[in-house]
Enzyme design. Structure first.
Site, PDB file in Angstrom:
ATOM      1  N   TYR A 297      -2.612  -4.096   0.325  1.00 58.50           N
ATOM      2  CA  TYR A 297      -3.293  -4.776  -0.785  1.00 58.50           C
ATOM      3  C   TYR A 297      -3.652  -6.201  -0.352  1.00 58.50           C
ATOM      4  CZ  TYR A 297      -4.035  -6.071  -5.773  1.00 58.50           C
ATOM      5  OH  TYR A 297      -4.557  -6.472  -6.974  1.00 58.50           O
ATOM      6  N   CYS A 298      -4.926  -6.567  -0.493  1.00 59.69           N
ATOM      7  CA  CYS A 298      -5.398  -7.928  -0.215  1.00 59.69           C
ATOM      8  C   CYS A 298      -5.033  -8.323   1.223  1.00 59.69           C
ATOM      9  CB  CYS A 298      -4.839  -8.896  -1.248  1.00 59.69           C
ATOM     10  SG  CYS A 298      -5.538 -10.562  -1.170  1.00 59.69           S
ATOM     11  N   VAL A 299      -4.384  -9.471   1.430  1.00 63.73           N
ATOM     12  CA  VAL A 299      -4.060  -9.901   2.787  1.00 63.73           C
ATOM     13  C   VAL A 299      -3.030  -8.971   3.428  1.00 63.73           C
ATOM     14  CG1 VAL A 299      -2.226 -11.501   2.075  1.00 63.73           C
ATOM     15  CG2 VAL A 299      -3.449 -11.912   4.207  1.00 63.73           C
TER      16      VAL A 299
ATOM     17  N   GLY B 173      -3.327  -5.834   3.270  1.00 66.26           N
ATOM     18  CA  GLY B 173      -4.215  -4.862   3.886  1.00 66.26           C
ATOM     19  C   GLY B 173      -4.847  -5.388   5.159  1.00 66.26           C
TER      20      GLY B 173
END
Length: 610
Positions: A347-349, A351
């Protein structure tokens, strides 16, 4: 009942004679409260000063302010460089003010004449009736609207600006415009003015007291409260899905959640959340918990819970976050389940780190991650959005200098930057409500999570800003992880890549472009709403929609035109995709396997406050 009485009182105030609405009901009490408010304001100044005397706060904000001044200077050079252009710009603004004046004259003799300048119906700042019917407040509103629109037009009309400078100028102008709204000031906001007079200034006393508390909590900076934190307790009514801590090192705790089905998917599910804020955005409450929902679908769910770093973690960079984070978690999953392959979610950073890790693992021949799901994740930062405003060589150098002293970036710095992306929703309404109206915010789990921000380890954050935002090394094969250059093109496993259409942090265009750097099959899905609501959208809510379509290629808008829209949550679609990759099921697993767990979820690291 109390809320109804308050609304009735406000309605009575609005219907009372004009002079009564804006006159203190008890002048003596009003004077005493003003003195008390000034006393609280002195505590505000003391909290701000003491934090700097103790070295707890530093003015790194000078770097973005200097950048803003430099950017505005570039815009001014264009308009002031030619007298004709400058005169034209001034004439346009003068004409708008003449329009306001002419409109006011008409309204004196004709009924039902709308204002010359009106805010959109969705703008909550000017919904009080006095903004339209009171001549003074109507003029303030219209003057503000035409001036702010004129200023933004100056940015758009300034020729010769490069894309980065125009982007910065637009962002900074919007921030200044939001800050200078008459709705943000006591004497220019009719609702605030009335409430102050009705309470004889008691609201200001409460507001200044809260401001002093928030500056103390932020160690010299305002830690803006957006929710009533007293109503939440991690592990009880938030982040409460049953599970165990099965592994721990200096950087992470690995959580495994208790099964809710007799049989589970053979491949475990490992979630890599961002280390900016805490993992329980995916476990807010039972109705909105992606983690709980995944468990109920038959996943054996493991989650990395990052430590809230301090000076001991200052030298840990992305290589350490891979080795002691993702690699450590994969080892823990294998020991707990005996499985050598997992489905991974980033998720987000989180990821972004997962993508970099997959590239390194591909080079090493490590095939333990069989599929990867990226949630609002950027791997290419060409179109990275407004956060790029804060990233240039000068600002990063200033940030590095501050971080080197402590080994980390204070949590409040990054939280403020994220809030500025939606200042009209996440900053100014709370400034007005908390410090001018003197009212505590309502309890809201999402905003409680948003305020539970984390510090950022210096080496890790510097690596991220330079290799991703500033130099875009990750997508161009120049980033180094574990001493090796990594290539996203080496990633051939199936990818589920989710973007959110209104995302201000990982713009959909950026996520869509990132799909092209993977060599394996990519299932691109576009969710409605933004960075959080687009992801945390359980099926039971029946909200928003998502789009699916062909292979992500070409331009995003063209892809959307040919995509299929489906109402509701993308979660079931993702579950079907996961089971298509491998739907084999086995008997449910006990958290930790044969090894005794270290404690109950959500663990210790998530409870460390900044």
């Amino acid at each position: 009942m109390a809320e109804q009485k308050e609304r009735d009182r406000q309605e009575d105030d609005r219907s009372s004679p004009l002079i009564d609405q804006y006159t203190a009901r008890n002048p003596e009490q009003f004077a005493r409260n003003l003195a008390r408010a000034m006393e609280e304001l002195g505590k505000v100044a003391a909290a701000w000063t003491q934090a700097r005397e103790k070295g707890e706060a530093s003015d790194v904000s000078a770097a973005p302010i200097a950048d803003m001044i430099k950017t505005f200077s570039r815009v001014s050079e264009y308009w002031l460089g030619d007298p004709t252009r400058a005169l034209e710009a001034q004439t346009r603004l003068f004409a708008e003010f003449m329009g306001i004046w002419a409109n006011a004259i008409r309204r004196m003799s004709e009924a039902g004449i709308p204002d010359h300048a009106e805010a959109p119906a969705s703008d909550k700042r000017f919904q009080d009736p006095e903004w339209g019917r009171n001549a003074f407040f109507s003029f303030l509103k219209q003057a503000y609207l035409v001036t702010s629109r004129w200023a933004l037009d100056l940015v758009e009309g300034a020729d010769g600006l490069d894309l980065a400078t125009r982007h910065k100028a637009r962002f900074y102008m919007e921030q200044v415009s939001q800050a200078l709204s008459p709705s943000n000031f006591l004497l220019t906001n009719p609702e605030l003015f009335r409430e102050t007079m009705a309470s004889n200034g008691e609201n200001l006393v409460r507001g200044m007291r809260m401001l002093a508390e928030d500056i103390s909590a932020g160690r010299g900076d305002i830690k803006l409260r957006q929710s009533d934190a007293s109503q939440f307790k991690v592990g009880e009514n938030i982040a409460a899905t049953p599970g165990k801590v099965i592994a721990r090192n200096r950087l992470v705790e690995v959580l495994q959640y208790a099964p809710a089905t007799e049989n589970v998917l053979k491949r475990p599910l490992l979630i890599v959340p961002p280390w900016i804020n805490k993992f329980y955005i995916l476990d807010l409450n039972p109705k909105r918990s992606f983690i709980r929902w995944a468990v109920e679908q038959g996943h054996t769910v493991f989650v990395i819970s990052w430590v809230n770093p301090d000076e001991r973690h200052g030298t840990l960079d992305w290589s350490d976050y891979f080795e002691e984070g993702i690699r450590f978690a994969l080892n823990a999953v294998e020991k707990a389940t005996g499985e050598k392959q997992v489905n991974a979610v980033g998720y987000c950073v989180g990821g972004t780190l997962l993508a970099a890790s997959l590239a390194l693992m591909a080079a090493e021949g490590d095939e333990r991650i069989a599929t990867a799901t990226f949630l609002t994740t950027q791997v290419d930062f060409t179109y990275a959005g407004d956060l790029k405003v804060f990233v240039d060589e000068e600002q990063i150098a200033a940030l590095d200098k501050v971080m080197q002293g402590k080994g980390y970036l204070d949590a409040n710095r990054m939280a403020t930057a994220f809030n500025m992306l939606r200042a009209g929703d996440l900053i100014w309404p709370y400034v007005v409500n908390n410090y001018l109206r003197g009212k505590a915010p309502l309890p809201f789990d999402l905003l409680y999570w948003n305020s539970d921000s984390t510090r950022l380890a210096a080496a890790n954050h510097s690596y991220y800003l330079r290799n991703c935002y500033l130099e875009n090394n990750l997508s161009h094969g120049r980033a180094v992880l574990g001493g090796k250059k990594i290539d996203l093109g080496a990633i051939t496993i199936p990818i589920f890549n989710l973007a959110a259409r209104e995302d201000h942090i990982a713009p959909a265009k950026s996520v869509f472009l990132g799909s092209s750097f993977f060599s394996g099959p990519v299932e691109f899905v576009l969710a409605g709403s933004g960075h959080i609501a687009g992801v945390v959208n359980p099926p039971v809510s029946n909200k928003y929609q998502f789009w699916t379509g062909a292979k992500p290629a070409g331009e995003l808008e063209s892809w959307i035109t040919n995509a299929q829209e489906t109402g509701g949550s993308w979660w079931p679609y993702w579950q079907t995709w996961i089971e298509k990759q491998d739907g084999e099921r086995v008997a449910a697993r006990k958290p930790g396997g044969k090894k005794k767990p270290l404690g109950d979820a959500p663990g210790d690291y998530v409870r460390i406050r900044s």
